[in-house]
Enzyme design. Structure first.
Site, PDB file in Angstrom:
ATOM      1  N   GLY A  33       0.814  -1.236  -0.080  1.00  0.00           N
ATOM      2  CA  GLY A  33      -0.105  -0.123   0.019  1.00  0.00           C
ATOM      3  C   GLY A  33       0.724   1.221  -0.154  1.00  0.00           C
ATOM      4  N   ALA A  87      -3.084  -0.046   7.224  1.00  0.00           N
ATOM      5  CA  ALA A  87      -4.299  -0.629   7.328  1.00  0.00           C
ATOM      6  C   ALA A  87      -5.416   0.362   6.822  1.00  0.00           C
ATOM      7  CB  ALA A  87      -4.815  -0.802   8.935  1.00  0.00           C
ATOM      8  N   GLY A 100      -7.412  -3.097   1.326  1.00  0.00           N
ATOM      9  CA  GLY A 100      -7.827  -2.037   0.107  1.00  0.00           C
ATOM     10  C   GLY A 100      -6.907  -2.159  -0.973  1.00  0.00           C
ATOM     11  N   GLY A 101      -5.802  -2.760  -0.839  1.00  0.00           N
ATOM     12  CA  GLY A 101      -4.879  -2.780  -2.144  1.00  0.00           C
ATOM     13  C   GLY A 101      -5.149  -4.623  -2.565  1.00  0.00           C
ATOM     14  N   GLU A 107      -0.547 -10.684   3.022  1.00  0.00           N
ATOM     15  CA  GLU A 107      -0.599  -9.847   3.970  1.00  0.00           C
ATOM     16  C   GLU A 107      -0.614 -10.838   5.351  1.00  0.00           C
ATOM     17  OE1 GLU A 107      -1.365  -5.533   2.273  1.00  0.00           O
ATOM     18  OE2 GLU A 107      -2.950  -6.550   3.319  1.00  0.00           O
TER      19      GLU A 107
HETATM   20  C1  5RP Z   1      -3.502  -3.609   1.111  1.00  0.00           C
HETATM   21  C2  5RP Z   1      -3.556  -3.130   2.494  1.00  0.00           C
HETATM   22  C3  5RP Z   1      -3.209  -1.896   2.809  1.00  0.00           C
HETATM   23  O1  5RP Z   1      -2.249  -1.859   4.023  1.00  0.00           O
HETATM   24  C4  5RP Z   1      -4.027  -0.835   3.198  1.00  0.00           C
HETATM   25  O2  5RP Z   1      -5.093  -0.884   1.945  1.00  0.00           O
HETATM   26  C5  5RP Z   1      -3.740   0.480   3.638  1.00  0.00           C
HETATM   27  O3  5RP Z   1      -3.002   1.106   2.481  1.00  0.00           O
HETATM   28  P1  5RP Z   1      -2.709   2.699   2.371  1.00  0.00           P
HETATM   29  O4  5RP Z   1      -1.502   2.524   3.129  1.00  0.00           O
HETATM   30  O5  5RP Z   1      -2.502   2.904   0.858  1.00  0.00           O
HETATM   31  O6  5RP Z   1      -3.497   3.319   2.981  1.00  0.00           O
HETATM   32  O7  5RP Z   1      -4.256  -3.831   3.317  1.00  0.00           O
HETATM   33  O8  5RP Z   1      -3.988  -4.803   0.885  1.00  0.00           O
END
Ligand code: 5RP
Length: 226
Positions: A33, A87, A100-101, A107
């Site tokens: 992320g 997160a 989200g990613g 992970e």
């Molecule tokens: C990816 C994740 C990321 O840790 C999460 O989406 C947070 O991303 P960002 O640092 O871009 O806000 O779980 O699968």
């Protein structure tokens, strides 16, 4: 400070944390992320102290290698003293909503092996109750409709993440409309739905330490003793 500056500040703090907690020659786990990307960029400065890293996604692997940091297969590693990841939401018990990613499965696997999970966040991720951010599920393609029906029965509104395939060749369903009052119970329940490879609740194995950046600086918050 804008959000990128907060992410950069927390990434720098995580690097200092790693420098103290990971013995020289250690291998560490690295998340995915935008916050994790800032961390990787900071990590480049102390790469000589590490033997390498395990990546939680193909994107993280490429970024680590771009900085000349050796990337190892998890199967070739015996111990990970620290895992650093972002997160989408984190609650006051340090249970997280992630994915989200779309890298949630890898992970979770890498995090499960780590001694200390260090979550790196800006203040926008710190919540009372998880669930405002849609909960990602990695789903085997042939189970998409079946899993969708199961989630509707649980009161969620699953939506297919259009045009997205995970590093493992699967789909992501983002589930809207859940109020997650008991993250461990929901994580357990979702783990028993056939066709879901993994869900984005990191509650059974939550973070051990949260580095949280706000305008006043970076706070260190440890998981409450239960
Ligand atoms: C990816 C994740 C990321 O840790 C999460 O989406 C947070 O991303 P960002 O640092 O871009 O806000 O779980 O699968």
């Amino acid at each position: 400070m804008n959000q990128d500056q907060l992410k950069q500040a927390v990434a720098r703090a995580a690097c200092e944390y790693v420098a103290v907690k990971a013995p020289t020659g250690a291998i560490i786990g690295v998340g995915t992320g935008s916050t994790a990307n800032f961390f990787i960029d900071e990590l480049a400065a102390i790469k000589h102290r590490l033997d390498g890293a395990v990546a939680s996604s193909e994107a993280t692997k490429r970024r680590l290698e771009g900085h000349g940091i050796r990337v190892l297969d998890l199967n070739d590693v015996d111990a990970l003293p620290v895992y650093v990841d972002g997160a989408d939401e984190i609650d006051h018990g340090l249970a997280m909503l992630k994915g989200g990613g779309g890298a949630l499965t890898r992970e979770k696997i890498v995090a499960a092996m780590a001694e200390i999970f260090v979550c790196v966040c800006d203040q926008s991720k710190w919540v009372q109750t998880l669930g405002k951010f849609p909960l990602p599920l990695e789903v085997i393609p042939m189970a998409r409709a079946q899993v969708t029906r199961a989630l509707l029965q649980l009161g969620g509104q699953p939506r297919l993440r259009e045009g997205f395939i995970t590093d493992n060749g699967n789909l992501i369903l983002d589930v809207h409309g859940l109020t997650i009052s008991d993250p461990v119970a929901l994580e357990n329940r979702l783990d028993h739905i056939v066709g879901i490879v993994s869900n984005g609740l990191f509650a059974r194995r939550g973070a051990d330490v949260l580095l949280l950046a706000d305008a006043d600086g970076v706070k260190t918050i440890s998981r409450p003793v239960t």
